[in-house]
Write a protein that holds these residues in place. Structure first.
Motif, PDB file in Angstrom:
ATOM      1  N   ARG A   1       0.803  -1.227   0.000  1.00 49.81           N
ATOM      2  CA  ARG A   1       0.000   0.000   0.000  1.00 49.81           C
ATOM      3  C   ARG A   1       0.832   1.272   0.000  1.00 49.81           C
ATOM      4  O   ARG A   1       0.518   2.212  -0.729  1.00 49.81           O
ATOM      5  CB  ARG A   1      -0.968  -0.004   1.182  1.00 49.81           C
ATOM      6  N   VAL A   2       1.866   1.343   0.814  1.00 44.67           N
ATOM      7  CA  VAL A   2       2.689   2.557   0.858  1.00 44.67           C
ATOM      8  C   VAL A   2       3.280   2.832  -0.517  1.00 44.67           C
ATOM      9  O   VAL A   2       3.233   3.962  -1.014  1.00 44.67           O
ATOM     10  CB  VAL A   2       3.786   2.469   1.946  1.00 44.67           C
ATOM     11  N   ALA A   3       3.820   1.820  -1.160  1.00 48.32           N
ATOM     12  CA  ALA A   3       4.408   1.991  -2.493  1.00 48.32           C
ATOM     13  C   ALA A   3       3.358   2.445  -3.500  1.00 48.32           C
ATOM     14  O   ALA A   3       3.640   3.299  -4.358  1.00 48.32           O
ATOM     15  CB  ALA A   3       5.075   0.700  -2.954  1.00 48.32           C
ATOM     16  N   ALA A   4       2.146   1.923  -3.408  1.00 44.74           N
ATOM     17  CA  ALA A   4       1.080   2.311  -4.333  1.00 44.74           C
ATOM     18  C   ALA A   4       0.677   3.772  -4.121  1.00 44.74           C
ATOM     19  O   ALA A   4       0.456   4.516  -5.090  1.00 44.74           O
ATOM     20  CB  ALA A   4      -0.133   1.392  -4.165  1.00 44.74           C
ATOM     21  N   ILE A   5       0.612   4.193  -2.871  1.00 42.51           N
ATOM     22  CA  ILE A   5       0.274   5.588  -2.558  1.00 42.51           C
ATOM     23  C   ILE A   5       1.387   6.503  -3.054  1.00 42.51           C
ATOM     24  O   ILE A   5       1.131   7.536  -3.686  1.00 42.51           O
ATOM     25  CB  ILE A   5       0.028   5.761  -1.046  1.00 42.51           C
ATOM     26  N   GLU A   6       2.640   6.128  -2.785  1.00 42.66           N
ATOM     27  CA  GLU A   6       3.775   6.932  -3.250  1.00 42.66           C
ATOM     28  C   GLU A   6       3.762   7.079  -4.767  1.00 42.66           C
ATOM     29  O   GLU A   6       3.960   8.186  -5.288  1.00 42.66           O
ATOM     30  CB  GLU A   6       5.093   6.305  -2.802  1.00 42.66           C
TER      31      GLU A   6
ATOM     32  N   ARG B   1       6.791  11.693   1.718  1.00 47.76           N
ATOM     33  CA  ARG B   1       6.904  10.687   2.775  1.00 47.76           C
ATOM     34  C   ARG B   1       5.512  10.138   3.031  1.00 47.76           C
ATOM     35  O   ARG B   1       4.562  10.898   3.230  1.00 47.76           O
ATOM     36  CB  ARG B   1       7.460  11.299   4.059  1.00 47.76           C
ATOM     37  N   VAL B   2       5.411   8.823   3.004  1.00 44.16           N
ATOM     38  CA  VAL B   2       4.150   8.150   3.306  1.00 44.16           C
ATOM     39  C   VAL B   2       4.418   7.161   4.425  1.00 44.16           C
ATOM     40  O   VAL B   2       5.326   6.333   4.334  1.00 44.16           O
ATOM     41  CB  VAL B   2       3.583   7.406   2.072  1.00 44.16           C
ATOM     42  N   GLU B   3       3.634   7.257   5.480  1.00 49.78           N
ATOM     43  CA  GLU B   3       3.798   6.389   6.646  1.00 49.78           C
ATOM     44  C   GLU B   3       2.502   5.617   6.888  1.00 49.78           C
ATOM     45  O   GLU B   3       1.420   6.210   6.913  1.00 49.78           O
ATOM     46  CB  GLU B   3       4.131   7.245   7.869  1.00 49.78           C
ATOM     47  N   ASP B   4       2.626   4.322   7.056  1.00 46.31           N
ATOM     48  CA  ASP B   4       1.477   3.476   7.393  1.00 46.31           C
ATOM     49  C   ASP B   4       1.278   3.543   8.899  1.00 46.31           C
ATOM     50  O   ASP B   4       2.122   3.088   9.673  1.00 46.31           O
ATOM     51  CB  ASP B   4       1.733   2.040   6.937  1.00 46.31           C
ATOM     52  N   ASP B   5       0.192   4.136   9.306  1.00 46.25           N
ATOM     53  CA  ASP B   5      -0.127   4.325  10.728  1.00 46.25           C
ATOM     54  C   ASP B   5      -1.250   3.392  11.172  1.00 46.25           C
ATOM     55  O   ASP B   5      -1.863   3.584  12.207  1.00 46.25           O
ATOM     56  CB  ASP B   5      -0.516   5.791  10.946  1.00 46.25           C
ATOM     57  N   SER B   6      -1.509   2.364  10.384  1.00 48.34           N
ATOM     58  CA  SER B   6      -2.646   1.475  10.627  1.00 48.34           C
ATOM     59  C   SER B   6      -2.578   0.750  11.970  1.00 48.34           C
ATOM     60  O   SER B   6      -3.611   0.541  12.615  1.00 48.34           O
ATOM     61  CB  SER B   6      -2.762   0.452   9.503  1.00 48.34           C
ATOM     62  N   ALA B   7      -1.398   0.382  12.398  1.00 45.82           N
ATOM     63  CA  ALA B   7      -1.254  -0.378  13.648  1.00 45.82           C
ATOM     64  C   ALA B   7      -1.796   0.394  14.845  1.00 45.82           C
ATOM     65  O   ALA B   7      -2.327  -0.208  15.779  1.00 45.82           O
ATOM     66  CB  ALA B   7       0.200  -0.755  13.870  1.00 45.82           C
ATOM     67  N   ARG B   8      -1.695   1.711  14.816  1.00 48.78           N
ATOM     68  CA  ARG B   8      -2.200   2.534  15.921  1.00 48.78           C
ATOM     69  C   ARG B   8      -3.721   2.580  15.954  1.00 48.78           C
ATOM     70  O   ARG B   8      -4.302   3.038  16.931  1.00 48.78           O
ATOM     71  CB  ARG B   8      -1.645   3.953  15.816  1.00 48.78           C
TER      72      ARG B   8
ATOM     73  N   ASN C   1      -0.217   8.569   6.906  1.00 50.20           N
ATOM     74  CA  ASN C   1       0.214   9.960   7.015  1.00 50.20           C
ATOM     75  C   ASN C   1       1.025  10.270   5.767  1.00 50.20           C
ATOM     76  O   ASN C   1       1.906   9.490   5.387  1.00 50.20           O
ATOM     77  CB  ASN C   1       1.092  10.164   8.255  1.00 50.20           C
ATOM     78  N   VAL C   2       0.741  11.409   5.148  1.00 45.42           N
ATOM     79  CA  VAL C   2       1.429  11.819   3.929  1.00 45.42           C
ATOM     80  C   VAL C   2       1.976  13.220   4.119  1.00 45.42           C
ATOM     81  O   VAL C   2       1.249  14.119   4.548  1.00 45.42           O
ATOM     82  CB  VAL C   2       0.463  11.811   2.717  1.00 45.42           C
ATOM     83  N   GLU C   3       3.257  13.388   3.814  1.00 47.42           N
ATOM     84  CA  GLU C   3       3.868  14.715   3.745  1.00 47.42           C
ATOM     85  C   GLU C   3       4.398  14.864   2.333  1.00 47.42           C
ATOM     86  O   GLU C   3       5.189  14.044   1.872  1.00 47.42           O
ATOM     87  CB  GLU C   3       5.017  14.846   4.748  1.00 47.42           C
TER      88      GLU C   3
ATOM     89  N   ALA D   1      -8.174   6.302   6.146  1.00 43.13           N
ATOM     90  CA  ALA D   1      -7.888   7.658   6.608  1.00 43.13           C
ATOM     91  C   ALA D   1      -6.538   8.108   6.062  1.00 43.13           C
ATOM     92  O   ALA D   1      -5.590   7.324   6.012  1.00 43.13           O
ATOM     93  CB  ALA D   1      -7.879   7.713   8.130  1.00 43.13           C
ATOM     94  N   LEU D   2      -6.486   9.383   5.675  1.00 42.72           N
ATOM     95  CA  LEU D   2      -5.272   9.937   5.097  1.00 42.72           C
ATOM     96  C   LEU D   2      -5.026  11.301   5.736  1.00 42.72           C
ATOM     97  O   LEU D   2      -5.787  12.240   5.523  1.00 42.72           O
ATOM     98  CB  LEU D   2      -5.456  10.088   3.580  1.00 42.72           C
ATOM     99  N   ALA D   3      -3.976  11.392   6.561  1.00 40.79           N
ATOM    100  CA  ALA D   3      -3.579  12.663   7.166  1.00 40.79           C
ATOM    101  C   ALA D   3      -2.564  13.297   6.221  1.00 40.79           C
ATOM    102  O   ALA D   3      -1.568  12.674   5.860  1.00 40.79           O
ATOM    103  CB  ALA D   3      -2.966  12.432   8.544  1.00 40.79           C
ATOM    104  N   ILE D   4      -2.827  14.538   5.811  1.00 43.15           N
ATOM    105  CA  ILE D   4      -2.028  15.166   4.769  1.00 43.15           C
ATOM    106  C   ILE D   4      -1.374  16.451   5.267  1.00 43.15           C
ATOM    107  O   ILE D   4      -2.041  17.311   5.840  1.00 43.15           O
ATOM    108  CB  ILE D   4      -2.908  15.513   3.544  1.00 43.15           C
ATOM    109  N   VAL D   5      -0.077  16.576   4.993  1.00 48.79           N
ATOM    110  CA  VAL D   5       0.645  17.840   5.119  1.00 48.79           C
ATOM    111  C   VAL D   5       1.145  18.136   3.719  1.00 48.79           C
ATOM    112  O   VAL D   5       1.947  17.381   3.170  1.00 48.79           O
ATOM    113  CB  VAL D   5       1.819  17.746   6.115  1.00 48.79           C
TER     114      VAL D   5
END
Length: 94
Positions: free
Chosen positions: A6-11, A24-31, A46-48, A80-84
């Motif tokens: 998923r991270v690679a696909a989003i990137e 930068r894309v971070e998988d925050d699913s575990a939280r 999370n995406v920056e 969910a996608l947190a964006i900066v």
């Protein structure tokens, strides 16, 4: 798609659409395990992103551009996608 892809696909989707200088894309699913949105298998990320494409855009328009870039991943893999989202000048000031 498998979680580990998923991270690679989003990137890739964001890179193709917005040609970012940095990403930068971070998988925050575990939280969010046990969260209602996590039950269907989609993830939290999370995406920056720093891109010239954001020049002259209001913050809401930048977020819309990122959502448009990830397209149908929002329906299949992203809950969910947190964006900066910043311009290069804004990032340089940070």
């Amino acid at each position: 798609m498998p979680r580990e892809e998923r991270v690679a696909a989003i990137e890739l989707a964001i890179a193709e659409a917005l040609k970012p200088r940095t990403l930068r894309v971070e998988d925050d699913s575990a939280r969010h395990a046990g969260h209602a949105g996590a039950r269907d298998g989609r993830g939290h990320f999370n995406v920056e992103v720093v891109s010239d494409a954001f020049e002259g855009m209001a913050p809401l328009a930048r977020h819309r551009a990122v959502y448009a870039a990830v397209g149908n991943l929002m329906e299949t893999d992203i809950h969910a996608l947190a964006i900066v989202a910043r311009t290069p000048d804004e990032a340089a000031r940070q």
